[in-house]
Write an enzyme that holds these catalytic residues in place. Structure first.
Site, PDB file in Angstrom:
ATOM      1  N   SER A 132       0.868  -1.184   0.078  1.00 53.22           N
ATOM      2  CA  SER A 132       0.053   0.024   0.058  1.00 53.22           C
ATOM      3  C   SER A 132       0.970   1.338  -0.041  1.00 53.22           C
ATOM      4  CB  SER A 132      -1.042  -0.110   1.402  1.00 53.22           C
ATOM      5  OG  SER A 132      -1.741   1.004   1.282  1.00 53.22           O
ATOM      6  N   LYS A 157      -1.190  -1.018  -4.288  1.00 53.77           N
ATOM      7  CA  LYS A 157      -2.254  -0.213  -4.205  1.00 53.77           C
ATOM      8  C   LYS A 157      -1.899   1.039  -3.764  1.00 53.77           C
ATOM      9  CE  LYS A 157      -4.839  -0.078  -0.078  1.00 53.77           C
ATOM     10  NZ  LYS A 157      -5.421  -0.979   1.270  1.00 53.77           N
ATOM     11  N   LYS A 159      -2.900   4.838  -2.240  1.00 49.97           N
ATOM     12  CA  LYS A 159      -4.017   5.787  -1.651  1.00 49.97           C
ATOM     13  C   LYS A 159      -4.248   6.909  -2.566  1.00 49.97           C
ATOM     14  CE  LYS A 159      -4.245   3.616   2.494  1.00 49.97           C
ATOM     15  NZ  LYS A 159      -5.597   2.938   3.111  1.00 49.97           N
ATOM     16  N   ASP A 184      -7.316   3.124  -3.156  1.00 51.25           N
ATOM     17  CA  ASP A 184      -7.903   3.200  -1.954  1.00 51.25           C
ATOM     18  C   ASP A 184      -8.223   4.399  -1.505  1.00 51.25           C
ATOM     19  OD1 ASP A 184      -9.250   2.709   0.734  1.00 51.25           O
ATOM     20  OD2 ASP A 184      -7.259   1.719   1.557  1.00 51.25           O
ATOM     21  N   GLU A 209     -10.879   0.426  -3.520  1.00 54.93           N
ATOM     22  CA  GLU A 209     -11.542   0.231  -2.275  1.00 54.93           C
ATOM     23  C   GLU A 209     -12.087   1.337  -1.512  1.00 54.93           C
ATOM     24  OE1 GLU A 209      -8.044  -1.410  -0.361  1.00 54.93           O
ATOM     25  OE2 GLU A 209      -8.859  -1.045   1.613  1.00 54.93           O
ATOM     26  N   ASP A 234     -13.719  -2.124   2.781  1.00 57.54           N
ATOM     27  CA  ASP A 234     -12.890  -2.319   3.986  1.00 57.54           C
ATOM     28  C   ASP A 234     -13.703  -1.539   5.089  1.00 57.54           C
ATOM     29  OD1 ASP A 234     -11.003  -1.731   6.075  1.00 57.54           O
ATOM     30  OD2 ASP A 234      -9.521  -0.572   4.794  1.00 57.54           O
ATOM     31  N   LYS A 258      -9.671  -6.894   7.836  1.00 62.12           N
ATOM     32  CA  LYS A 258      -8.677  -6.670   8.784  1.00 62.12           C
ATOM     33  C   LYS A 258      -9.011  -7.111  10.189  1.00 62.12           C
ATOM     34  CE  LYS A 258      -7.216  -2.207   6.887  1.00 62.12           C
ATOM     35  NZ  LYS A 258      -7.496  -0.811   6.581  1.00 62.12           N
ATOM     36  N   GLY A 286      -3.874  -4.155   6.647  1.00 61.82           N
ATOM     37  CA  GLY A 286      -2.896  -3.899   7.559  1.00 61.82           C
ATOM     38  C   GLY A 286      -3.137  -2.440   8.195  1.00 61.82           C
TER      39      GLY A 286
END
Ligand SMILES: [Mg+2]
Length: 365
Positions: A132, A157, A159, A184, A209, A234, A258, A286
């Site tokens: 990420s 991934k 952000k 995400d 996401e 998520d 998670k 995570g």
């Protein structure tokens, strides 16, 4: 046998500041728990942070419910499932619950001499690893992705947040047209942004996401009908019942599991089963865990039902030195869970104390 339960409030600087649509994190401040009885010592980590940005829980709410409600429930060392039945009288507080539930998984696996990955069920023997990448200048994100691709990560991934998504995704796709890429948004959009989000289909993402509200399913189902890009949830999936509802409504086809968010490993396994039964996909996320929390994530990510690479990078991606003496190493984009009993981690007690802002006892042996 009487159990001793101690806590350590740790502060560890991150190697690289981590920026999401919530803000920038430069250190990991959280709680580590230690459960000792007879010759068995187990450890776990609470994934809350100092601020309730990801969910309503933070370090103080977690310690409040752990100290006053959950700790007494583990004095007789119950199995994780028994603890979860007892803990169900407390609504929510999943991250706090998970910290003690996972502590009991580690304790009982160690007591029985079985690796946690095997005690959980059908382990593949490895976790497929993705990375990420927090927001930064576009050039720096592209540079960091290049280095991650070279290291063998199996999924990248990024952000994103509203207004920055096109710049980031265009630059990444220009440089890496073929990598498995996802984005995400950490809840940064609303359904009013559907037209903008639909334009992201051109980037051929494995999934987008959590674009919408942290507890939303309905608007995600409306968005999913308009977008070609699969939706991954998520924040919204807080237990297996929510996962079933999300599939019923068509709100997602992928779930980021998670353990902290869903209240531990017992519920995580149920969410993974729901995904498999509904023809969806799942992976393990995570929360910038130290080597303690990371070990639980890797054991879970090695389960047969977990079919997508997760955010379970090796320890040295986040910390210059971890509190465990046997950090994980990635080979060919995979990490193997430890072979030893429980999580198999070896915590360095002296180093743990040295990074602790505060420590104390919750149950006396
Ligand atoms: Mg996320």
């Amino acid at each position: 046998m009487a159990a001793g339960l101690s806590y350590y409030k740790i502060s560890m600087p991150l190697l690289t500041p981590f920026t999401t649509s919530f803000g920038t994190q430069t250190e990991r401040i959280g709680y580590i728990f230690r459960l000792a009885s007879g010759s068995v010592t187990a450890y776990s980590e609470c994934v809350t942070g100092e601020e309730p940005h990801y969910s309503y829980e933070d370090n103080e709410t977690a310690m409040h419910v752990i100290r006053n409600f959950f700790s007494p429930m583990i004095a007789d060392l119950p199995q994780p499932r028994v603890f979860m039945e007892r803990a169900s009288v407390i609504k929510g507080h999943n991250m706090a619950k998970a910290a003690l539930e996972m502590l009991l998984w580690d304790y009982h696996s160690r007591a029985e001499g079985i690796p946690l990955a095997r005690r959980l069920g059908d382990s593949k023997g490895h976790a497929d690893v993705g990375i990420s990448i927090g927001m930064d200048s576009v050039q720096d994100m592209v540079r960091r992705i290049g280095s991650a691709v070279e290291k063998g990560y199996r999924r990248i991934k990024v952000k994103v947040e509203k207004g920055k998504e096109f710049g980031i995704l265009s630059a990444v796709r220009d440089s890496f047209p073929d990598i498995k890429l996802s984005a995400d948004a950490n809840t940064d959009y609303t359904l009013k942004d559907a037209e903008l989000l639909k334009r992201l289909d051109r980037f051929n993402l494995v999934y987008m996401e959590q674009p919408l509200g942290h507890d939303d399913l309905l608007d995600h189902s409306r968005l999913a009908r308009q977008m070609a890009t699969p939706i991954c949830l998520d924040e919204s999936i807080t237990d297996s019942a929510k996962a079933e509802q999300a599939f019923d409504m068509g709100a997602c086809s992928v779930i980021n599991i998670k353990p902290g968010r869903v209240g531990g490993l017992t519920e995580s396994l149920k969410v993974a089963s729901v995904c498999a039964e509904r023809g969806g996909h799942c992976w393990v996320g995570g929360m910038l865990e130290t080597g303690v929390g990371r070990a639980f994530n890797i054991s879970l990510a090695s389960q047969g039902n977990v079919d997508y690479p997760g955010d379970t990078s090796p320890n040295d991606r986040y910390f210059s030195r971890d509190i465990v003496d046997n950090p994980f190493h990635m080979v060919d984009g995979r990490i193997r869970p430890n072979d030893g009993p429980g999580t198999g981690i070896v915590v360095n007690g002296a180093y743990l104390s040295s990074v602790s802002l505060e420590q104390g006892s919750l149950l006396k042996p």
